[in-house]
Design a protein around this motif. Structure first.
Motif: not given
Length: 1497
Positions: A1152, A1155, A1173, A1187, A1189, A1193
């Motif tokens: 993970t 951001w 996602f 990604f 999440v 995140t």
């Protein structure tokens, strides 16, 4: 491919054809050709027709390509002109525009043209003794030409999509905040200053207040705090705005927007506030609001520092604590007066007093009387500094000891007295009234405005000319600055005044001279009778002007408005002002000048600036007038009565764009005229001819003006210049433009138009000459005489000039005062200067030479020079060389036998050069030599582009003086480096030692395909060049922005080992079109970025790699295969665009990455990404998401753009289990406000429930939806978007070709404020059902929706009470905007807020509404554009009330195309008649042409 296989298969039959032909077997030829045709038919499917055209229509392919190339050349020229204009305006050019120009330059270069000719020859070449086409060559080169034509067509489409070419950047804090020259870090202030800095660094603090009495130093302190915050990079941008008393909110918004690089086209305050609010969300921005006098509506202004705008912080100053508290500032920091010892030390230093002096005891007391206020200390110390006698100091102390009883606006008595004493000590008789006059002028005042006031009021004595008066005034301004009573303005040509000094000055003027200066206040008519000067700015004066006012002592009267209000002035208004000397109205519309103005026999200065005016003939009766200023007024004719003003010294008609006629002989009668300003105004000078009566003025009239010394004028026709033209040589100040008006660039900005004087920008001097004429023979002696004085010179289009010497006057030494020079389109010019002229250019600061096809060098052969001669351009700061195809250096001397391959040589010195641009100079191989490069210590900006032969920037090998262990520093001040389209560039330079660029902040490299490494170490033996761009020999310690693009052979960016601290400040990276690039970032570097964009890099599979170690496929191994979590704390923008092999951020599937700062994410064309996602741990290893999440995140993600070729089923989410689906996205995207979906073929989008509860904007482009129907979960119930997304405020739908309904009955977006629908041709009948209400809609735009016939129904129209802008364009079948129904009852439909309405390219539109049952109200409508609506005969059948509409535009931003006939219906009926008449004339002309052609046959 099938056809190509067919050709290859039957190649043997072509050989056989050749053999048979040589034997004369024609029957065999026929049989084989038949076989070929049959085989071709076998492969003929739909694409085969195109394939066959490559064989049989090669010439048409190349003709089409040539046409496209010509179109592209013209498009490039137009865009290049716009780019140059924008650059001169200080705009930053968009990257996509730069890339477009760079790509186009490659397409239409000389090399490309040669290649095209060669390809055409090969394609048309025949074989078999010329009897048979060479099918293989035809196919190959025709296909190549077709592909190139399609590529060019795509480029032209891209160019048409450019709405603008650049943007005005937010200026740096050092630019927008006037520097504090001598900031004193007083001990008593350190605590307050430290508290301000701590609050600026504290993320929990959003509004900071600083308060203290006037003149205590609040502004100085917050400016220093802002400066230090900028140096510490606490904020991305800093904006400072001075509020002052009675602020105008629109102006404050405008100033904030301008300093943020925004352009505000909206007129409505609320809309402007909304735009500001959105802009302040984007980055960390510090807004400094200085000198607030009363509480402000910050929300209404557009400034909010709540939770929604965590990045925005406010720092405010005020004299009153309660004002700050009302604005919820916390903390509020007090600035106290200086302590006694601090005040004494400051006073002592400023006055230059030596310790132990006889004056000391008196000086100490004087300093105490300044009350610890820095402004008072500064002014009194400057006043006393020249006083050398003790009695003068004693007298000063005595005056200070008896301060004025007046405590004016919170200024302490002692401080008031200190400033008043400084005023008293002004020696020159003229200084005091000029100082007081400065106090009634605006901030950043122009000395020219002050001059016109001062002359009119008689404040400048014993001076007979304007020039002498100007010199005296500028001297007085400098004296006042030296006395600390005036300040430098934000513009070098302006001045300013501290608000405390202004208050004191206005108090003195009011007390001693009976001056009245009010801002937004109602004047007292009784008190006005006593006043000598009245200045009313933005005050409500309409009632005041309706009757006569008795002001027998009044000498100066000024009214200025901010909204161009119409003023109806009583005809007797001026009767009681018989001593008036100066009269000014600005930014108003004066319906008619009152007759009583003719009675002002003492009037000396009249200024009607930016006023709506018509007839000004009455001004001819003002016989004493010396200055008439009509700048930016709307007059169309300068009447003959103006010729009666025989005492007139200055006539200013600048920017009177409507002025078409100057009555003949008017100018010649102004015998005392010294200054004439016509720039941006009248230019229709008639050519003097005896036989014809004249309708307009001629330049011959200027011959009679013996006192004329200042002239600003444009002369488009050189024939209008009289033979006796030596009067030009008398000019001391001038701006003269002769020839083609292409010096001007005219463009639109929203709904408004403005002039961008391209060649004026950056070249403003008092002596400017611009010449654009075909032949130098037209260059008359009078103009040549100006060359000896000219400071700014522009030359263009001179076809017969080979060098500047041809322009030289034989009796004068020209160009010695030249500071700025620009030359273009002088295609015969081989060199610019002879050596003798070049030696005179000791003042030259800026030189630009462009598009001179035959220029080979700047300086001609130096036959009179020897080896010891060095040309020194000691003041040259900017040099630009653009599109000089044959240019090979600044100097190429046959005398010394030298031939330069580089631009610079040791014979020419430019030690002050700061900016160098070299573009399309194909003969140059190098820019600098290793022997001269170290002399360019001031170079700050270097751009080299489109130079086909450029091999290196620096020729030779660089070595440090200290040996191998030392490093080389080149260009110590260079902060911007741009290298583009240099196909042969192999390196920046060769080095033996490491090379450092200590100041470089921005590096851009584009299409330099031979560049394998930035610097090459000449001291190491390498068999092959390194495969990474930046090696261990180069150091960029402060680089912030890196852009790399179009590098076909680039595999790696960085070596495994870099110089310590190199790239340590890198925050922004943009990578494009690098097809072989394998990896991008090591983890340590990636974590520092705040912006990352990777586009069109075909080989990239992962973004991040681990330092050291490689995997089998060339990608490094990063983490062991278990779940880990990492933070990238700074990244705010992340774009992954057309990366066909991208699979993940890195290869570890169980990870993970958080951001926390990411605000904008774009994923487009990443076809191997199946899931964007996914919840951590819930997806199978075969289906890895881009990604992973969880709740932490994307806490701040605001904008998400998703494009095609990304797994649509799980585009927003993926998880297992119904319960998890219910709770997935809501906590994961809490701030997501904008979603853009692009080019999805599916007809239903899967959205998770509750996922977009905060969404405000939805943009959908090029999708296949038939209706706005989404699924709340995969396989779940389909629901209308209007229900799932009922909270959105902005909806934009573009190119939805299958869309049949926006939404169905009784459904809608109740909170929608902006609706934009374009390219939806299948929308039928109405835009929305009749039940839909748009009660919150502000902006409605509908374009290219050909299925709509009646835009909206009566009921929907009634709901548009908030609508402010409506634009309906290019809808072929719309017949009316509001659907009329004769069965309806009579009704009133009002659009109370609508101020702009555009109806464009609607060929079937007959009226706004066809029913006479409805009465329409448009109380706010100010602008109506009606264009290309040929069937529109009237606006509406019913009555339309438009109380403030006074024009209907029929073309974009052209006043000559505006019409008004008293009401809307009458105006449109006249337009309809004009169109029909025009058609009849055109048809008659066609009939005559046809008849003439028939007769001739």
């Amino acid at each position: 491919m099938k056809l190509y296989k067919f050709l290859k298969t039957y190649l043997k039959e072509f050989v056989l054809l050749h053999i048979i032909f040589s034997r004369g077997k024609m029957e065999a030829i026929i049989s084989i050709v038949g076989a070929l045709a049959a085989k071709a038919a076998e492969y003929t499917v739909d694409p085969a027709a195109r394939q066959l055209s490559y064989l049989f229509k090669p010439r048409s392919k190349f003709l089409n390509l040539q046409t496209k190339v010509r179109d592209l050349e013209e498009a490039r020229q137009r865009l290049q002109q716009s780019v140059e204009a924008a650059t001169r305006n200080g705009e930053v050019i968009f990257d996509n525009v730069k890339r477009w120009l760079t790509e186009v330059n490659g397409k239409i270069s000389g090399q490309s043209a040669t290649q095209m000719r060669e390809d055409e020859e090969k394609a048309t070449k025949r074989c078999l003794a010329g009897f048979c086409p060479n099918f293989k060559s035809r196919y190959h080169f025709s296909k190549k030409a077709d592909k190139e034509a399609n590529d060019i067509a795509q480029l032209l489409i891209e160019k048409d999509a450019f709405n603008a070419v650049g943007y005005l950047p937010a200026v740096r804090v050092t630019d927008i905040i006037r520097p504090v020259k001598e900031y004193e870090a007083f001990g008593s202030r350190s605590d307050a200053f430290n508290r301000v800095m701590a609050a600026l660094e504290d993320d929990t603090v959003s509004i900071i207040g600083v308060y203290g009495m006037g003149g205590v130093g609040k502004t100085t302190l917050v400016k220093e705090a802002a400066k230090q915050a900028n140096e510490k990079q606490l904020f991305n941008e800093v904006v400072l705005v001075s509020i002052k008393q009675k602020p105008n909110m629109v102006n404050v918004q405008e100033e904030i927007a301008e300093k943020l690089g925004m352009t505000m086209t909206e007129k409505n305050v609320d809309l402007r506030a909304a735009r500001l609010r959105e802009r302040l969300k984007e980055k960390r921005i510090l807004v400094v609001l200085d000198d607030i006098w009363e509480s402000l509506e910050l929300e209404a202004l557009g400034i909010s520092c709540g939770d929604e705008q965590k990045g925005c912080k406010m720092l405010m100053t005020s004299r009153k604590l309660d004002v700050l508290e009302s604005l919820n500032s916390q903390p509020n920091i007090s600035i106290e007066t200086l302590k006694e010892n601090e005040a004494w030390n400051l006073f002592k230093r400023m006055v230059g007093l030596v310790e132990g002096s006889d004056f000391q005891s008196i000086a100490v007391e004087v300093s105490k009387r300044c009350a610890g206020l820095p402004i008072a200390i500064a002014t009194i110390s400057k006043a006393l500094k020249p006083k050398k006698d003790l009695f003068e100091w004693k007298d000063a102390l005595r005056q200070l000891s008896q301060p004025s009883e007046r405590n004016f606006k919170g200024i302490p008595k002692d401080a008031y007295s200190a400033i008043e004493l400084s005023y008293t000590f002004l020696d020159a008789e003229e200084l005091r009234p000029i100082f007081l006059l400065c106090s009634v002028m605006a901030q950043d005042a122009d000395p020219e405005d002050l001059l016109r006031y001062a002359i009119g009021l008689g404040f400048l004595h014993d001076l007979n000319t304007m020039e002498a008066s100007r010199d005296r005034l500028l001297t007085l301004i400098n004296d006042l600055k030296a006395s600390c009573l005036l300040l430098e303005g934000s513009d070098p040509n302006c001045f300013d005044m501290h608000d405390v000094v202004r208050d004191v000055a206005q108090s003195i003027a009011s007390r001693d001279l009976h001056w009245l200066a009010l801002f937004k206040e109602w004047p007292d008519e009784e008190k006005m009778k006593e006043n000598q000067l009245i200045s009313l700015q933005n005050a409500e004066v309409s009632e005041l002007l309706h009757h006569e006012i008795d002001c027998p002592n009044l000498t100066c009267f000024s009214i200025g408005m901010e909204d161009y209000s119409s003023l109806n002035i009583s005809k007797n208004f001026f009767t009681g002002m018989q001593r008036l000397k100066v009269l000014e109205f600005s930014q108003t519309h004066i319906t008619s000048l009152p007759s009583s103005i003719a009675s002002l026999k003492t009037l000396c200065t009249l200024r009607l600036r930016n006023c709506g005016l018509e007839d000004i003939a009455i001004l001819g009766e003002l016989g004493n007038l010396e200055i008439l200023d009509l700048r930016r007024s709307t007059i169309k004719i300068l009447p003959k009565e103006i010729g009666q003003l025989t005492r007139l010294k200055l006539l200013d008609l600048s920017d009177c764009h409507d002025l078409e006629v100057i009555t003949p002989n008017v100018l010649s009668k102004l015998s005392r005229l010294e200054e004439l300003y016509l720039y941006g105004s009248f230019d229709k000078w008639e050519v003097e001819r005896i036989e014809n009566p004249r309708n307009n003025s001629t330049l011959v009239e200027l011959q009679h003006l013996s006192r004329l010394t200042t002239l600003e004028v444009h002369i488009p026709d050189v024939e209008a210049i009289p033979k006796d033209n030596l009067f030009f040589g008398r000019m001391e100040r001038y701006k003269i433009s002769i020839g083609d008006k292409r010096w001007y660039w005219y463009y639109d900005s929203g709904m408004e138009t403005r002039w961008d004087r391209y060649y004026d920008s950056g070249m403003e001097t008092s002596r400017m000459l611009k010449l654009r004429m075909n032949k130098s023979i037209h260059l008359v002696d009078g103009i040549k005489l100006l060359f000896q004085k000219t400071q700014s010179l522009c030359l263009g289009g001179m076809e017969d000039v080979e060098e500047m010497q041809m322009l030289d006057h034989p009796n004068v030494e020209s160009f010695r005062q030249l500071r700025f020079m620009k030359v273009n389109y002088c295609n015969m010019m081989k060199n610019l200067f002879s050596f003798s002229i070049a030696k005179r250019l000791c003042q030259l600061e800026e030189l630009e030479v462009s598009i001179c096809k035959n220029m080979t060098k700047l300086i001609g052969e130096m036959e009179e020079a020897d080896e010891s001669n060095i040309l020194e351009f000691n003041k040259l700061r900017i040099l630009k060389l653009i599109q000089l195809e044959r240019f090979n250096g600044l100097w190429n001397s046959e005398y010394t036998g030298q031939s330069l391959v580089g631009l610079f040589d040791k014979k020419i010195s430019c030690p002050a050069l700061e900016e160098l641009k070299v573009e399309e100079c194909h003969k140059l191989k190098y820019v600098f030599t290793s022997s001269t490069v170290k002399s360019f210590v001031h170079l700050k900006r270097l751009e080299v582009s489109n130079c086909d032969e450029m091999e290196g920037i620096i020729e030779g090998t660089l070595a440090a003086e200290g040996g191998v262990s030392s490093s080389i520093t080149v260009f110590p001040k260079l902060y911007y480096l741009y290298l583009s389209r240099l196909p042969k560039l192999k390196r920046f330079g060769c080095v033996i030692n490491p090379i450092e660029f200590p100041s470089l902040k921005t590096l851009r490299i584009w299409r330099c395909c031979a560049l394998n490494t930035f610097t090459f170490d000449d001291g190491k033996n390498r068999v092959t060049p390194p495969h990474y761009l930046f090696n261990e020999e180069v150091n960029f310690p402060v680089l912030e922005e890196l852009e790399i693009g179009g590098m076909d052979n680039l595999e790696r960016l960085w070596a495994d080992q870099l110089v310590e601290h190199s790239f340590s400040k890198l925050t922004s990276v943009d990578l494009r079109d690098c097809p072989k690039l394998l990896n991008v970032f090591p983890l340590s570097m990636f974590s520092r970025l705040d912006s990352l964009s990777i586009q069109l890099c075909e080989s990239i599979e992962e973004i991040i790699y681990e330092e050291g170690g490689n995997t089998s496929n060339g990608m490094p191994s990063l983490y062991p295969q278990f779940f880990q979590s990492f933070d990238f704390p700074n990244l705010e923008f992340f774009c992954l665009w057309n990366l066909p092999n991208l699979k993940s951020i890195h290869h570890n599937k169980m990870h993970t990455i958080n951001w926390p700062s990411l605000k904008k994410l774009r994923v487009y064309g990443c076809e191997k990404v199946e899931i964007v996602f996914a919840n951590s741990g819930e997806t199978s290893s075969e289906q890895q998401p881009l990604f992973w999440v969880n709740e932490s995140t994307f806490p701040n993600l605001q904008q998400l753009t998703l494009g095609p070729k990304v797994g649509i089923k799980h585009i927003i989410w993926h998880c297992q289990g119904q319960q998890q689906q219910q709770n997935f996205v809501s906590p994961y995207f809490p701030n997501l406000k904008v979603v853009e979906l692009n080019s999805y073929p599916e007809q239903v989008i899967v959205l998770p429930p509750y996922s977009l509860s905060n969404l405000q904007t939805l943009d959908i482009w090029g999708c296949s939806f038939k209706e706005m129907i989404f699924q709340s979960e995969e396989g779940g119930e389909e629901k209308p978007a209007s229900l799932l997304l009922s909270q959105i405020t902005q909806l934009r739908l573009h190119s939805l070709r299958e869309m049949m309904h926006l939404w169905k009955e009784k459904e809608g977006f109740p909170n929608l404020r902006i609706l934009h629908v374009s390219g939806c041709p299948k929308l039928k009948a109405n835009l929305v059902p009749s039940s839909v209400s748009f009660r919150n809609l502000v902006t409605l735009t509908v374009q290219r929706c050909d299925g709509i016939i009646k835009l909206i129904t009566h009921s929907t129209a009634k709901s548009l009470v908030q609508l402010k802008q409506m634009s309906i364009e290019k809808c072929r079948n719309i017949e009316e905007i509001v659907q009329g129904d004769d069965d309806d009852d009579d009704d009133d439909i009002s659009f109370p807020q609508l101020n702009r309405l555009k109806l464009v390219s609607l060929p079937k539109l007959e009226s706004f509404c066809s029913s006479d049952k409805y009465t329409f109200g448009f109380p706010s409508l100010q602008f109506l554009l009606l264009r290309k609506c040929p069937k529109m005969k009237m606006f509406s059948q019913g009555h339309s009330n438009t109380p403030i509409l006074h024009k209907v535009g029929i073309n974009w931003n052209r006043k000559e195309d505006e019409r008004w006939e008293g009401n809307l219906n009458s105006t449109i009926q006249k337009l309809f008649r004009e169109k029909n008449l025009k058609k009849e004339v055109e048809n008659s002309v066609k009939d005559l042409d046809c008849s003439s052609t028939s007769n001739s046959k």
